[in-house]
Scaffold this motif. Sequence first.
Motif, mmCIF file in Angstrom:
data_model
loop_
_atom_site.group_PDB
_atom_site.id
_atom_site.type_symbol
_atom_site.label_atom_id
_atom_site.label_comp_id
_atom_site.label_asym_id
_atom_site.label_seq_id
_atom_site.Cartn_x
_atom_site.Cartn_y
_atom_site.Cartn_z
ATOM 1 N N ARG A 158 -2.374 5.925 8.248
ATOM 2 C CA ARG A 158 -2.262 4.525 8.201
ATOM 3 C C ARG A 158 -3.644 3.927 7.612
ATOM 4 N NH1 ARG A 158 -0.093 5.423 13.171
ATOM 5 N NH2 ARG A 158 -2.096 4.946 14.154
ATOM 6 N N LEU A 159 -4.843 4.804 7.952
ATOM 7 C CA LEU A 159 -6.196 4.187 7.481
ATOM 8 C C LEU A 159 -6.236 4.308 5.999
ATOM 9 C CD1 LEU A 159 -9.082 3.104 8.043
ATOM 10 C CD2 LEU A 159 -9.545 5.719 8.481
ATOM 11 N N ILE A 160 -5.730 5.648 5.443
ATOM 12 C CA ILE A 160 -5.565 5.685 4.002
ATOM 13 C C ILE A 160 -4.830 4.735 3.109
ATOM 14 C CG2 ILE A 160 -5.016 7.427 2.096
ATOM 15 C CD1 ILE A 160 -5.716 9.813 4.129
ATOM 16 N N LEU A 161 -3.633 4.397 3.789
ATOM 17 C CA LEU A 161 -2.906 3.234 3.103
ATOM 18 C C LEU A 161 -3.770 2.086 3.089
ATOM 19 C CD1 LEU A 161 0.614 4.533 4.222
ATOM 20 C CD2 LEU A 161 -0.412 4.524 2.196
ATOM 21 N N ARG A 162 -4.372 1.617 4.494
ATOM 22 C CA ARG A 162 -4.968 0.590 4.479
ATOM 23 C C ARG A 162 -6.081 0.141 3.507
ATOM 24 N NH1 ARG A 162 -4.903 -4.736 6.674
ATOM 25 N NH2 ARG A 162 -6.351 -5.540 5.819
ATOM 26 N N VAL A 163 -7.000 1.421 3.290
ATOM 27 C CA VAL A 163 -8.375 1.689 2.482
ATOM 28 C C VAL A 163 -7.796 1.392 1.376
ATOM 29 C CG1 VAL A 163 -10.004 2.857 1.544
ATOM 30 C CG2 VAL A 163 -9.553 2.644 4.174
ATOM 31 N N GLY A 164 -6.675 2.051 0.738
ATOM 32 C CA GLY A 164 -5.977 1.915 -0.649
ATOM 33 C C GLY A 164 -5.697 0.454 -0.786
ATOM 34 N N ALA A 165 -5.264 -0.381 -0.006
ATOM 35 C CA ALA A 165 -4.700 -1.572 -0.133
ATOM 36 C C ALA A 165 -5.838 -2.481 -0.365
ATOM 37 C CB ALA A 165 -3.773 -2.105 0.986
ATOM 38 N N ASP A 166 -6.982 -2.381 0.702
ATOM 39 C CA ASP A 166 -8.007 -2.927 0.457
ATOM 40 C C ASP A 166 -8.997 -2.803 -0.922
ATOM 41 O OD1 ASP A 166 -7.564 -4.201 2.962
ATOM 42 O OD2 ASP A 166 -9.103 -3.147 4.077
ATOM 43 N N VAL A 167 -8.800 -1.738 -1.292
ATOM 44 C CA VAL A 167 -9.543 -1.297 -2.635
ATOM 45 C C VAL A 167 -8.821 -2.304 -3.696
ATOM 46 C CG1 VAL A 167 -9.659 0.381 -4.399
ATOM 47 C CG2 VAL A 167 -10.550 0.718 -2.064
ATOM 48 N N LEU A 168 -7.541 -2.060 -3.436
ATOM 49 C CA LEU A 168 -6.875 -2.998 -4.713
ATOM 50 C C LEU A 168 -7.209 -4.310 -4.716
ATOM 51 C CD1 LEU A 168 -3.548 -1.356 -4.639
ATOM 52 C CD2 LEU A 168 -5.117 -1.209 -6.394
ATOM 53 N N VAL A 169 -6.713 -5.081 -3.300
ATOM 54 C CA VAL A 169 -7.226 -6.462 -3.041
ATOM 55 C C VAL A 169 -8.705 -6.801 -3.447
ATOM 56 C CG1 VAL A 169 -7.336 -8.292 -1.363
ATOM 57 C CG2 VAL A 169 -5.453 -6.765 -1.399
ATOM 58 N N SER A 170 -9.642 -6.069 -3.032
ATOM 59 C CA SER A 170 -11.117 -6.180 -3.363
ATOM 60 C C SER A 170 -11.509 -6.118 -4.808
ATOM 61 C CB SER A 170 -11.892 -5.107 -2.618
ATOM 62 O OG SER A 170 -11.790 -5.230 -1.253
ATOM 63 N N ASN A 171 -10.746 -5.126 -5.340
ATOM 64 C CA ASN A 171 -10.875 -5.300 -6.947
ATOM 65 C C ASN A 171 -10.711 -6.618 -7.421
ATOM 66 O OD1 ASN A 171 -12.159 -2.927 -8.292
ATOM 67 N ND2 ASN A 171 -10.519 -1.883 -7.065
ATOM 68 N N MET B 35 -18.085 6.387 3.378
ATOM 69 C CA MET B 35 -17.393 6.572 2.255
ATOM 70 C C MET B 35 -16.632 5.470 2.086
ATOM 71 S SD MET B 35 -16.392 10.573 2.245
ATOM 72 C CE MET B 35 -16.037 10.950 3.731
ATOM 73 N N ILE B 36 -15.624 5.080 3.105
ATOM 74 C CA ILE B 36 -14.944 3.953 2.807
ATOM 75 C C ILE B 36 -15.580 2.734 2.326
ATOM 76 C CG2 ILE B 36 -13.478 2.196 4.165
ATOM 77 C CD1 ILE B 36 -12.794 4.567 6.172
ATOM 78 N N THR B 37 -16.858 2.357 2.824
ATOM 79 C CA THR B 37 -17.393 1.116 2.685
ATOM 80 C C THR B 37 -18.028 1.232 1.179
ATOM 81 O OG1 THR B 37 -19.533 1.857 3.584
ATOM 82 C CG2 THR B 37 -18.147 -0.030 4.660
ATOM 83 N N THR B 38 -18.182 2.284 0.624
ATOM 84 C CA THR B 38 -18.826 2.506 -0.940
ATOM 85 C C THR B 38 -17.666 2.554 -1.847
ATOM 86 O OG1 THR B 38 -18.956 4.846 -0.690
ATOM 87 C CG2 THR B 38 -20.886 3.636 -0.116
ATOM 88 N N VAL B 39 -16.455 2.639 -1.451
ATOM 89 C CA VAL B 39 -15.338 2.940 -2.122
ATOM 90 C C VAL B 39 -14.458 1.459 -2.364
ATOM 91 C CG1 VAL B 39 -13.246 3.462 -0.815
ATOM 92 C CG2 VAL B 39 -13.390 4.400 -2.973
ATOM 93 N N VAL B 40 -14.730 0.442 -1.190
ATOM 94 C CA VAL B 40 -14.021 -0.867 -1.268
ATOM 95 C C VAL B 40 -15.203 -1.634 -2.017
ATOM 96 C CG1 VAL B 40 -13.524 -2.707 0.063
ATOM 97 C CG2 VAL B 40 -12.887 -0.366 0.937
ATOM 98 N N PRO B 41 -14.662 -2.192 -3.304
ATOM 99 C CA PRO B 41 -15.663 -3.142 -4.032
ATOM 100 C C PRO B 41 -15.986 -4.236 -3.288
ATOM 101 C CG PRO B 41 -13.635 -2.459 -5.261
ATOM 102 C CD PRO B 41 -13.466 -2.071 -3.957
ATOM 103 N N GLY B 42 -17.250 -4.659 -3.511
ATOM 104 C CA GLY B 42 -17.837 -6.017 -2.848
ATOM 105 C C GLY B 42 -18.595 -5.566 -1.511
ATOM 106 N N THR B 43 -18.549 -4.132 -1.179
ATOM 107 C CA THR B 43 -19.326 -3.774 0.056
ATOM 108 C C THR B 43 -20.248 -2.541 -0.459
ATOM 109 O OG1 THR B 43 -17.793 -2.410 0.923
ATOM 110 C CG2 THR B 43 -17.866 -4.885 1.737
ATOM 111 N N VAL B 44 -21.420 -2.639 0.177
ATOM 112 C CA VAL B 44 -22.474 -1.377 0.064
ATOM 113 C C VAL B 44 -22.932 -0.964 1.115
ATOM 114 C CG1 VAL B 44 -24.381 -0.340 -1.176
ATOM 115 C CG2 VAL B 44 -22.859 -2.192 -2.411
ATOM 116 N N TRP B 45 -22.794 0.029 1.796
ATOM 117 C CA TRP B 45 -23.400 0.416 2.689
ATOM 118 C C TRP B 45 -25.238 0.711 2.527
ATOM 119 C CZ3 TRP B 45 -21.331 3.456 7.306
ATOM 120 C CH2 TRP B 45 -22.137 4.118 8.118
#
Length: 162
Positions: free
Chosen positions: A62-75, A112-122
């Motif tokens: 569920r987390l992987i799918l959510r992160v994938g969706a967030d990556v697309l939306v954030s892009n 790793m999640i925060t650095t892969v999602v565009p718009g956020t930087v740890w």
Amino acid sequence: MKKLFPAPLLSLSLAVLWLVLNLSVSPGNLLLAILLGIVAPQLMAPLRPLQARIRHPGTILRLILRVGADVLVSNLLVFRSVWQAGRRPPRSQFVHIPLDLRDAHGLAALAMITTVVPGTVWSELALNRSILLLHVFDLDDEASFIEHFKTTYERPLMEIFE
């Protein structure tokens, strides 16, 4: 056997990765893949003293799918924000997020999640691991962003690792 293969999945992954990157299953590459799969984890074993304990493996999917969706939306959101920067400049800012997650593996996954999602930087983690300083590219509402971050990423990681 544990001494020869301290991390069997890592050994297998390294060997397969070697073969895939070389695009060859020649005897020499097979020998190097096996050697890499045996030697590298043995050399890396002292660097990883803690063994991860995964409590709810179903949550990982569920987390992987959510992160994938967030990556697309954030892009798309970052693209739109950059495209419209002349009309409305992005409201980037640093956000202090209080953390309940303390597990080292969970924090590494969160990084790793925060650095892969565009718009956020740890940016920084407090020494006591209680507050995360995060840079957000375009932020409308800090409180709702913090709640979204904690609900979407931190709580599932706590469920997985703690």
